[in-house]
Design a protein around this motif. Structure first.
Motif: not given
Length: 116
Positions: A68-84
């Motif tokens: 929707t129109a307006g201000s938002h926060t996106l948080w994204a994370r990979s499904n793969a782990q590199l080390g920890d």
């Protein structure tokens, strides 16, 4: 023989009419974000907007997410782990009504050991 010709002509006309229709030209403006990824290995990315799961995106192709129109926060994370560590992003963005905001998530310097 005439019937076959008429049926063939009607079929060709139907296909021509159906082929001329395009969902993108329906006159409805989309509102949302178009995610692109840079400098990334092929990964799956969980995408959340305003703490709500939106999509499982791939770094190999752009991903449109309706927002929707307006201000938002996106948080994204990979499904793969590199080390920890995982690739993760936390971005504030805004979207105008009827517009698509382009967001590029760069994997350079996006490693985070915090997990979720």
């Amino acid at each position: 023989m005439k019937r076959i010709g008429v049926i063939t002509a009607l079929l060709a006309l139907s296909l021509a009419i159906a082929g001329g229709c395009d969902d993108e030209t329906a006159g409805v403006d989309q509102t949302g974000i178009n995610l692109r990824f840079a400098n990334c290995l092929p990964l799956g990315i969980w995408v959340f907007v305003d703490d709500e799961y939106q999509s499982f995106a791939s770094t190999e192709e752009p991903q449109f997410i309706s927002v929707t129109a307006g201000s938002h926060t996106l948080w994204a994370r990979s499904n793969a782990q590199l080390g920890d560590e995982f690739y993760s992003w936390d971005i504030e963005f805004s979207v105008s009504d009827g517009q698509i905001t382009e967001l590029t998530l760069d994997c350079t310097d996006a490693l985070d050991s915090g997990g979720e």
